[in-house]
Scaffold this active site. Structure first.
Site, PDB file in Angstrom:
ATOM      1  N   ASP A  13      38.049  34.175  37.654  1.00 44.01           N
ATOM      2  CA  ASP A  13      39.426  33.871  37.277  1.00 44.01           C
ATOM      3  C   ASP A  13      40.120  33.429  38.555  1.00 44.01           C
ATOM      4  O   ASP A  13      39.951  34.064  39.608  1.00 44.01           O
ATOM      5  CB  ASP A  13      40.093  35.138  36.706  1.00 44.01           C
ATOM      6  CG  ASP A  13      41.476  34.893  36.112  1.00 44.01           C
ATOM      7  OD1 ASP A  13      42.229  34.069  36.671  1.00 44.01           O
ATOM      8  OD2 ASP A  13      41.818  35.553  35.117  1.00 44.01           O
ATOM      9  N   LEU A  15      42.977  33.811  39.405  1.00 43.55           N
ATOM     10  CA  LEU A  15      43.911  34.830  39.857  1.00 43.55           C
ATOM     11  C   LEU A  15      43.251  35.787  40.847  1.00 43.55           C
ATOM     12  O   LEU A  15      43.925  36.498  41.575  1.00 43.55           O
ATOM     13  CB  LEU A  15      44.443  35.615  38.652  1.00 43.55           C
ATOM     14  CG  LEU A  15      45.702  36.461  38.853  1.00 43.55           C
ATOM     15  CD1 LEU A  15      46.883  35.586  39.246  1.00 43.55           C
ATOM     16  CD2 LEU A  15      46.024  37.247  37.586  1.00 43.55           C
ATOM     17  N   SER A  16      41.940  35.778  40.867  1.00 46.05           N
ATOM     18  CA  SER A  16      41.163  36.672  41.731  1.00 46.05           C
ATOM     19  C   SER A  16      40.780  35.976  43.032  1.00 46.05           C
ATOM     20  O   SER A  16      39.981  35.025  43.008  1.00 46.05           O
ATOM     21  CB  SER A  16      39.891  37.116  40.990  1.00 46.05           C
ATOM     22  OG  SER A  16      38.924  37.620  41.889  1.00 46.05           O
ATOM     23  N   PRO A  17      41.286  36.445  44.182  1.00 41.75           N
ATOM     24  CA  PRO A  17      40.922  35.805  45.451  1.00 41.75           C
ATOM     25  C   PRO A  17      39.455  35.989  45.792  1.00 41.75           C
ATOM     26  O   PRO A  17      38.819  35.105  46.362  1.00 41.75           O
ATOM     27  CB  PRO A  17      41.825  36.498  46.474  1.00 41.75           C
ATOM     28  CG  PRO A  17      42.154  37.826  45.860  1.00 41.75           C
ATOM     29  CD  PRO A  17      42.218  37.574  44.392  1.00 41.75           C
ATOM     30  N   SER A  19      37.084  36.079  43.710  1.00 46.71           N
ATOM     31  CA  SER A  19      36.343  35.106  42.904  1.00 46.71           C
ATOM     32  C   SER A  19      36.218  33.786  43.661  1.00 46.71           C
ATOM     33  O   SER A  19      35.175  33.121  43.597  1.00 46.71           O
ATOM     34  CB  SER A  19      37.055  34.858  41.567  1.00 46.71           C
ATOM     35  OG  SER A  19      36.910  35.934  40.679  1.00 46.71           O
TER      36      SER A  19
END
Length: 226
Positions: A13, A15-17, A19
């Protein structure tokens, strides 16, 4: 005996750093390791809810640790990642639903563009502290990645369709079935064996699972830098 079948699924996602960090490392290594890298846009809020986990922003000590962690990882992994000024608002209030539906639409219609569009969205939110919840911001990211305005607008118009909604839900549910409690997760399929690895700091272990050499986060071959 033919070559072993080796597929890596990256559930992520924007929104996930973390990631983003896993994404860049796997993009650097996919040809070196000769693996089939499958990008799986997922919704981290759905995974958190399903697993009963909480985002780091909910825990002050973990949020404070993340700021220093990201700063060190920016240098070590050579990814231009920076903390948004309003971190809690970005993560807890704005979220990424429209962005992840858009990436799901990209995967359905133009899968060859998914890597570039995903990267541009990460650059907006985690490098330049720009809003990715606004349609114009998503369109700008897609166009920066090389999409035409007509292509990008067409995909954005599809984000509320049952096909896109169902696909994002199914991918998120698939991550949960693999045991996800957050993102990213990398699922390695090796012939009849499957391994789920959580986070961006299990890449050396992933190399071991694959029987490949780990040469650090920026392998000294090809154009490994972002």
């Amino acid at each position: 005996m033919g070559p072993r079948s080796r597929t890596l699924e990256l559930f992520y996602d924007v929104l996930s750093p973390y990631s983003w960090l896993a994404f860049e490392i796997l993009c650097r290594y996919k040809n070196i390791w000769n693996v089939d890298l499958q990008l799986r846009p997922s919704l981290i809020s759905g995974i958190m809810k399903d697993s009963g986990n909480q985002p780091p922003a909910m825990l002050p000590r973990k949020a404070a640790y993340m700021k220093d962690d990201i700063k060190l990882l920016r240098q070590f992994l050579q990814v231009p990642i920076h903390f948004p000024k309003e971190f809690a608002s970005v993560v807890l209030e704005k979220g990424s639903l429209t962005a992840m539906r858009f990436l799901t639409s990209v995967k359905l219609e133009h899968p060859e563009m998914l890597e570039k569009v995903s990267r541009e969205l990460w650059l907006r939110i985690w490098s330049r502290d720009e809003d990715i919840t606004e349609p114009q911001s998503i369109l700008a990211a897609a166009e920066k990645a090389g999409m035409s305005t007509a292509q990008a607008r067409g995909l954005l118009e599809r984000v509320s369709t049952p096909q896109v909604k169902n696909q994002l839900r199914e991918t998120t549910e698939a991550a949960c079935k693999h045991g996800a409690f957050g993102l990213p997760i990398t699922v390695a399929h090796l012939d009849d064996t499957t391994h789920m690895l959580f986070g961006s700091d299990r890449m050396e272990l992933l190399a071991h699972v694959l029987g490949e050499k780990w040469m650090g986060p920026v392998p000294p071959v090809g154009n490994a830098r972002l």
